[in-house]
Structure formats: C-alpha cells, structure tokens
Write a protein that holds these residues in place. Structure first.
Motif, mmCIF file in Angstrom:
data_model
loop_
_atom_site.group_PDB
_atom_site.id
_atom_site.type_symbol
_atom_site.label_atom_id
_atom_site.label_comp_id
_atom_site.label_asym_id
_atom_site.label_seq_id
_atom_site.Cartn_x
_atom_site.Cartn_y
_atom_site.Cartn_z
ATOM 1 N N MET A 81 0.839 -1.181 0.000
ATOM 2 C CA MET A 81 0.000 0.000 0.000
ATOM 3 C C MET A 81 0.880 1.239 0.000
ATOM 4 N N SER A 82 0.693 2.103 -1.005
ATOM 5 C CA SER A 82 1.502 3.307 -1.101
ATOM 6 C C SER A 82 0.672 4.569 -1.125
ATOM 7 N N GLY A 83 -0.638 4.454 -1.269
ATOM 8 C CA GLY A 83 -1.501 5.626 -1.271
ATOM 9 C C GLY A 83 -1.596 6.223 0.119
ATOM 10 N N PRO A 84 -2.132 7.449 0.232
ATOM 11 C CA PRO A 84 -2.218 8.096 1.536
ATOM 12 C C PRO A 84 -3.304 7.496 2.409
ATOM 13 N N VAL A 85 -3.250 7.837 3.688
ATOM 14 C CA VAL A 85 -4.382 7.605 4.579
ATOM 15 C C VAL A 85 -5.280 8.826 4.455
ATOM 16 N N ARG A 136 -14.603 9.236 -3.397
ATOM 17 C CA ARG A 136 -13.744 9.564 -4.536
ATOM 18 C C ARG A 136 -12.281 9.658 -4.116
ATOM 19 N N GLU A 137 -12.013 10.329 -2.989
ATOM 20 C CA GLU A 137 -10.637 10.506 -2.543
ATOM 21 C C GLU A 137 -9.999 9.192 -2.100
ATOM 22 N N SER A 138 -10.821 8.249 -1.660
ATOM 23 C CA SER A 138 -10.293 6.992 -1.121
ATOM 24 C C SER A 138 -9.873 6.005 -2.198
ATOM 25 N N ARG A 139 -10.193 6.273 -3.441
ATOM 26 C CA ARG A 139 -9.910 5.297 -4.492
ATOM 27 C C ARG A 139 -8.422 5.018 -4.637
ATOM 28 N N ALA A 140 -7.608 6.004 -4.317
ATOM 29 C CA ALA A 140 -6.152 5.815 -4.384
ATOM 30 C C ALA A 140 -5.534 5.722 -2.997
ATOM 31 N N ALA A 141 -6.358 5.507 -1.970
ATOM 32 C CA ALA A 141 -5.882 5.532 -0.590
ATOM 33 C C ALA A 141 -5.487 4.143 -0.102
ATOM 34 N N SER A 142 -4.534 4.112 0.822
ATOM 35 C CA SER A 142 -4.217 2.875 1.522
ATOM 36 C C SER A 142 -5.284 2.549 2.551
ATOM 37 N N LEU A 143 -5.883 3.606 3.123
ATOM 38 C CA LEU A 143 -6.856 3.441 4.198
ATOM 39 C C LEU A 143 -7.685 4.705 4.283
ATOM 40 N N THR A 144 -8.990 4.551 4.535
ATOM 41 C CA THR A 144 -9.878 5.682 4.785
ATOM 42 C C THR A 144 -10.332 5.607 6.234
ATOM 43 N N VAL A 145 -10.298 6.739 6.932
ATOM 44 C CA VAL A 145 -10.592 6.763 8.370
ATOM 45 C C VAL A 145 -11.741 7.722 8.647
ATOM 46 N N HIS A 157 -22.443 4.692 5.166
ATOM 47 C CA HIS A 157 -22.416 4.881 3.712
ATOM 48 C C HIS A 157 -21.131 4.323 3.114
ATOM 49 N N LEU A 158 -19.994 4.693 3.693
ATOM 50 C CA LEU A 158 -18.714 4.274 3.121
ATOM 51 C C LEU A 158 -18.492 2.777 3.245
ATOM 52 N N SER A 159 -19.014 2.164 4.297
ATOM 53 C CA SER A 159 -18.828 0.719 4.463
ATOM 54 C C SER A 159 -19.457 -0.067 3.332
ATOM 55 N N GLY A 160 -20.430 0.534 2.660
ATOM 56 C CA GLY A 160 -21.107 -0.174 1.590
ATOM 57 C C GLY A 160 -20.606 0.139 0.202
ATOM 58 N N CYS A 161 -19.638 1.061 0.066
ATOM 59 C CA CYS A 161 -19.235 1.447 -1.283
ATOM 60 C C CYS A 161 -17.731 1.503 -1.507
ATOM 61 N N LEU A 162 -16.928 1.525 -0.454
ATOM 62 C CA LEU A 162 -15.482 1.611 -0.651
ATOM 63 C C LEU A 162 -14.910 0.292 -1.158
ATOM 64 N N SER A 163 -13.874 0.393 -1.981
ATOM 65 C CA SER A 163 -13.184 -0.806 -2.438
ATOM 66 C C SER A 163 -11.982 -1.127 -1.568
ATOM 67 N N GLY A 164 -11.469 -0.143 -0.813
ATOM 68 C CA GLY A 164 -10.315 -0.341 0.051
ATOM 69 C C GLY A 164 -10.712 -0.438 1.505
ATOM 70 N N PRO A 165 -9.746 -0.632 2.400
ATOM 71 C CA PRO A 165 -10.045 -0.769 3.834
ATOM 72 C C PRO A 165 -10.612 0.522 4.421
ATOM 73 N N LEU A 166 -11.558 0.361 5.345
ATOM 74 C CA LEU A 166 -12.171 1.474 6.058
ATOM 75 C C LEU A 166 -11.949 1.278 7.548
ATOM 76 N N LEU A 167 -11.364 2.276 8.210
ATOM 77 C CA LEU A 167 -11.170 2.226 9.657
ATOM 78 C C LEU A 167 -12.186 3.146 10.310
ATOM 79 N N VAL A 168 -13.027 2.580 11.166
ATOM 80 C CA VAL A 168 -14.038 3.334 11.896
ATOM 81 C C VAL A 168 -13.573 3.464 13.339
ATOM 82 N N VAL A 169 -13.289 4.680 13.763
ATOM 83 C CA VAL A 169 -12.763 4.933 15.104
ATOM 84 C C VAL A 169 -13.925 4.978 16.085
ATOM 85 N N ARG A 170 -13.950 4.053 17.027
ATOM 86 C CA ARG A 170 -15.041 3.957 17.987
ATOM 87 C C ARG A 170 -14.540 3.271 19.252
#
Length: 282
Positions: A1-5, A99-108, A128-141
């Motif tokens: 993974m080389s894209g941004p968080v 849209r921004e997460s498409r090149a991301a290593s992780l979306t938070v 919303h994002l849990s149902g549409c992202l192709s990459g990993p999603l981190l939900v802080v809780r």
C-alpha cells in the motif's frame, strides 16, 4: 500500500481524535496523510464547472482554513514525522471521501455521530462508506485497549484472505498479538436474504490453516492465537472486542456490487464494538 491515509475533517472536537488516529495509521504504514473537508455547493453557483475550494481561500468558506489548520496541528502532535496534505472539496461528504479513497491505503472516519461545524456526520458517513469503498475502512469507535491484541474475525472462507493480510500487517506495525476468532453455525453467518449455510467447517479450517501459515512466514514477529467464539454472535463479538485495540472484519464484495445491507457480523462490529473497527473488502 503506497496511497495516503485519507481522513474526513468536520470541525468537531471528537473528530480531532479521529484525525490523530489517522495520523498514527499513516505513520505505521509509512505513507502520507490527506486531510479532506467536504463543503456544500456555494450559494448562487452554476450547475457545472465548479472548482474545488482552496483551503486558504477567502469568502464564505474561509473558515475551512482554520478547521484544517487545527486538524493538522492535532495530526502533527500524534505523528510528527508524517507528511500531510489538506484540501476542501465541493460535494456531499460521502461522495467526496469515496472519490478521494480510491487511491488511498486506508480511509478513516469516526462513529460517534457528533455534529461538527462542517458537513460530516460520522454515523451515517461510516455506514455509507462501508457499503461502497473498495479499500479498507477504519471506523474509530469505543475505547481500545492500548496493550490488547488485534482481533481478526473469520466468518466464512470468502472473508479470509484480504482481512487476514490487513490484520497481520496491523499487528506487526503495532507490535501487537493477533487473535483469530471463528464464528460458526450461528445466525450472524447467514447470507443476506438466504437460508443458513451448510456447515463447511472442515473446508474453512483447511483454508484458514493455509492462509494463516503463509502469513505467519511473512510476519514472523507476530504472535498468533486462534480461538472460537461460542454462544450468540453479537454478545460474543462485542465482549471479545472489549479487550482489543483493533477489530478486523472482512466484507464480502457482493454486498457492495448488489447494494445490499452489510451482513450481521459486519453490522455488529460497525455499531457495537468496543474498539476501532477495520472493514476490509474481500
């Protein structure tokens, strides 16, 4: 993974904790951190050709510069060595982050639903994002145990490979033990809109053993323990998350392509876990 968080900024106090978590993740992954704020369409704007807002611009959205500057200060305090970029984009928060997460290593994102001065609403955004992202999603809780293990939930062979790779990488980067738990023969493993599956435990055990053996060779620094959760899936999963620093769950791709609700295991993790949750598309 080389894209941004990629992390959304909404101006709320609780969101700063999400930004700090994203900065630490970027530091662990060795990638950049991208601070993103979404704003609504400017009053009186035309329907087409609307450019992105500049973070340091003037006018009705000049306050966004202050919000991003505050978020950047929090991020630098959490991870001083991380390179940070920031921007303000026009559009709905979910659309912008997707849209921004498409090149991301992780979306938070966060999950406490706090209403900030911006436009992000964390509860609905995470869903919303849990149902549409192709990459990993981190939900802080929740309240993660800072010395607890990374918890990998296995609920079917199809949710194993990518989720396991992500969990091993996180455990290695955090210097944490990895605990793999199995959910079997319980209602939470039932496919959406279908009957409970036949017990394929032996086949899944073989797939699990092969995948974990390969990853243990790749990550010799990670101590792995495997266990099974018994009883009601919801209670057992929430209890297990209480002593963990991160919960990793695989999400079947069919839920994204068919726009179906997440399966009960993922829903329970997303809404009830007592620690941050990583949803990994499989």
């Amino acid at each position: 993974m080389s894209g941004p968080v990629v992390v959304g900024v909404d101006g709320s106090r609780s969101n700063l904790a999400v930004v700090e978590c994203a900065a630490r993740e970027a530091e662990r992954l060795g990638v950049d951190l991208e601070l993103t704020q979404a704003v609504g369409w400017p009053a009186g704007a035309g329907r087409f050709g609307i450019p992105s807002w500049e973070a340091g611009g003037t006018g009705g959205h000049a306050s966004t510069s202050g919000l991003l500057a505050e978020a950047e200060r929090s991020a630098r305090g959490a991870a001083p060595g991380v390179r940070i970029s920031r921007g303000v984009l026009v559009g709905a928060p979910g659309t912008v982050l997707e849209r921004e997460s498409r090149a991301a290593s992780l979306t938070v994102v966060g999950s406490d639903g706090a209403r900030g001065r911006g436009t992000l609403r964390d509860d609905s955004l995470a869903g919303h994002l849990s149902g549409c992202l192709s990459g990993p999603l981190l939900v802080v809780r929740g309240r993660p145990n800072p010395v607890g293990p990374v918890l990998l939930v296995i609920h079917g062979a199809s949710t194993l490979r990518r989720a396991a790779e992500f969990a091993f990488a996180e455990a290695s980067a955090r210097g944490a033990e990895l605990v793999c738990v199995r959910l079997r023969n319980i209602s939470a493993t039932r496919p959406y809109g279908g009957p409970a599956p036949a017990d394929t435990g032996d086949e899944e055990d073989v797939a699990l053993t092969e995948a974990l053996s390969e990853l243990r060779e790749r990550y010799p620094d990670v101590t792995l323990r495997c266990r099974r959760l018994q009883g009601r899936s919801r209670r057992a999963l929430v209890q297990a998350s209480g002593d963990s620093r991160l919960l990793v769950v695989g999400v079947r791709d069919r839920y994204r392509f068919a726009r179906l609700p997440l399966d009960p295991v993922c829903q329970t993790a997303l809404h009830e876990a007592d620690c941050p949750v990583a949803l990994v598309r499989c």
